[in-house]
Design a protein around this motif. Structure first.
Motif, short mmCIF file in Angstrom:
data_model
loop_
_atom_site.label_atom_id
_atom_site.label_comp_id
_atom_site.label_asym_id
_atom_site.label_seq_id
_atom_site.Cartn_x
_atom_site.Cartn_y
_atom_site.Cartn_z
N PRO A 168 -28.69 54.11 -46.75
CA PRO A 168 -28.66 55.56 -46.49
C PRO A 168 -29.43 56.38 -47.53
O PRO A 168 -29.81 57.52 -47.26
CB PRO A 168 -27.16 55.89 -46.51
CG PRO A 168 -26.50 54.61 -46.13
CD PRO A 168 -27.34 53.54 -46.79
N TYR A 178 -39.99 53.08 -49.30
CA TYR A 178 -39.56 54.41 -49.69
C TYR A 178 -40.40 54.92 -50.86
O TYR A 178 -40.88 56.06 -50.86
CB TYR A 178 -38.07 54.38 -50.05
CG TYR A 178 -37.50 55.69 -50.52
CD1 TYR A 178 -37.17 56.68 -49.61
CD2 TYR A 178 -37.30 55.93 -51.87
CE1 TYR A 178 -36.65 57.89 -50.04
CE2 TYR A 178 -36.78 57.13 -52.31
CZ TYR A 178 -36.45 58.11 -51.40
OH TYR A 178 -35.94 59.32 -51.83
N SER A 228 -27.30 58.21 -36.62
CA SER A 228 -27.90 58.94 -37.72
C SER A 228 -29.42 58.99 -37.63
O SER A 228 -30.07 59.58 -38.47
CB SER A 228 -27.49 58.30 -39.06
OG SER A 228 -27.97 56.98 -39.12
N LEU A 229 -30.00 58.38 -36.59
CA LEU A 229 -31.45 58.41 -36.43
C LEU A 229 -31.89 59.78 -35.93
O LEU A 229 -31.26 60.35 -35.05
CB LEU A 229 -31.89 57.35 -35.43
CG LEU A 229 -31.57 55.91 -35.77
CD1 LEU A 229 -32.01 55.00 -34.63
CD2 LEU A 229 -32.25 55.50 -37.06
N THR A 230 -32.98 60.29 -36.49
CA THR A 230 -33.46 61.60 -36.06
C THR A 230 -34.73 61.49 -35.24
O THR A 230 -34.86 62.14 -34.20
CB THR A 230 -33.71 62.53 -37.26
OG1 THR A 230 -34.67 61.92 -38.12
CG2 THR A 230 -32.42 62.80 -38.01
N GLN A 262 -44.23 55.53 -40.83
CA GLN A 262 -42.83 55.12 -40.76
C GLN A 262 -42.77 53.64 -40.42
O GLN A 262 -43.59 53.13 -39.66
CB GLN A 262 -42.09 55.92 -39.70
CG GLN A 262 -40.61 55.60 -39.58
CD GLN A 262 -39.88 56.58 -38.68
OE1 GLN A 262 -40.46 57.48 -38.09
NE2 GLN A 262 -38.57 56.41 -38.58
N THR A 274 -36.67 53.25 -41.37
CA THR A 274 -35.54 53.10 -40.45
C THR A 274 -35.11 51.66 -40.51
O THR A 274 -35.94 50.75 -40.51
CB THR A 274 -35.95 53.48 -39.01
OG1 THR A 274 -36.34 54.86 -39.00
CG2 THR A 274 -34.80 53.28 -38.04
N HIS A 304 -41.48 56.78 -44.19
CA HIS A 304 -40.16 57.01 -43.62
C HIS A 304 -39.64 55.62 -43.25
O HIS A 304 -40.38 54.80 -42.70
CB HIS A 304 -40.23 57.90 -42.38
CG HIS A 304 -40.77 59.27 -42.68
ND1 HIS A 304 -40.05 60.22 -43.36
CD2 HIS A 304 -41.97 59.83 -42.39
CE1 HIS A 304 -40.78 61.31 -43.47
NE2 HIS A 304 -41.95 61.09 -42.91
N GLY A 360 -33.43 55.65 -46.25
CA GLY A 360 -33.91 56.01 -44.92
C GLY A 360 -32.77 56.26 -43.97
O GLY A 360 -31.68 56.68 -44.37
N GLU A 361 -33.02 55.98 -42.69
CA GLU A 361 -32.02 56.17 -41.65
C GLU A 361 -31.67 54.81 -41.06
O GLU A 361 -32.52 53.93 -40.94
CB GLU A 361 -32.56 57.08 -40.55
CG GLU A 361 -32.85 58.48 -41.04
CD GLU A 361 -33.39 59.40 -39.97
OE1 GLU A 361 -33.24 60.62 -40.13
OE2 GLU A 361 -33.95 58.92 -38.96
N THR A 362 -30.40 54.65 -40.69
CA THR A 362 -29.94 53.39 -40.13
C THR A 362 -29.54 53.58 -38.67
O THR A 362 -29.15 54.68 -38.26
CB THR A 362 -28.74 52.83 -40.91
OG1 THR A 362 -27.66 53.78 -40.84
CG2 THR A 362 -29.10 52.58 -42.37
N GLY A 363 -29.65 52.50 -37.93
CA GLY A 363 -29.23 52.53 -36.54
C GLY A 363 -29.23 51.13 -35.97
O GLY A 363 -29.72 50.19 -36.60
#
Length: 194
Positions: free
Chosen positions: A174, A144, A2-4, A124, A151, A149, A177-180
């Protein structure tokens, strides 16, 4: 995955990876694994000239700077052994790292973390640490709210309570942010900061 992306000015922020906390039993990963994965991320961030922030929690011996207020679940006594609040050796020894001492759950509340990040142009942050549902989640919420941003390296964090960890990772993060995984973040870092 889901990381961009990782912004050009991204910082790694490691929460409470200090002797007394890393030694506690954690789920779903032991403290040693959290330290190992965070160390891999820290090495990669440093190699790309990106900041690494080592956050620790500490209190005065008399507890005068501890969080006040009544809660249903009172914290244990504030008698900590010598060295409990020292960042683990695997992450120490890098003079360029930013060090932040907090007295609350969030690394932003009552510290200079936001100033340290903004003065370096950071937009970020990548978060790791212990405990997922306390220090990490509180810091993620504040990051946030401050407009960063966020992660979250979900395999580089753990909690004393497995259900609390899962709740943060699956329900809260979620929305912030984004998780990985560590490997996914390292791969993305290599692609975006070549």
């Amino acid at each position: 995955m889901s990381l961009t992306t990782l912004d050009p000015r991204t910082a790694l922020v490691a929460i409470d990876l200090q002797n007394g906390i890393v030694a506690m039993p954690t789920q779903p990963y032991p403290g040693a694994e959290i330290v190992s994965r965070t160390s891999a991320l820290a090495d990669a961030f440093r190699s790309h000239g990106l900041p690494v922030v080592l956050v620790r929690v500490s209190f005065a011996a008399d507890g005068a700077d501890a969080v006040p207020g009544r809660t249903e679940r009172q914290p244990r006594g504030l008698a900590f052994p010598e060295g409990w609040d020292v960042v683990v050796d695997d992450l120490s020894g890098h003079p360029g790292d930013i060090r932040v001492t907090k007295h609350n759950w969030s690394a932003f509340h009552g510290t200079d973390l936001d100033v340290q990040l903004r003065r370096r142009g950071i937009t970020q942050i990548v978060l790791t640490g212990i405990a997922t549902s306390i220090g990490v989640e509180s810091t993620a919420r504040d990051a946030y709210a401050h407009g960063y941003h966020v992660t979250l390296a979900t395999d580089a964090m753990a909690d004393a309570d497995a259900d609390a960890h899962v709740n943060s990772v699956e329900r809260i993060f979620p929305r912030l942010g984004e998780t990985g995984t560590t490997d996914e973040i390292l791969e993305l870092l290599a692609k975006t900061h070549a």
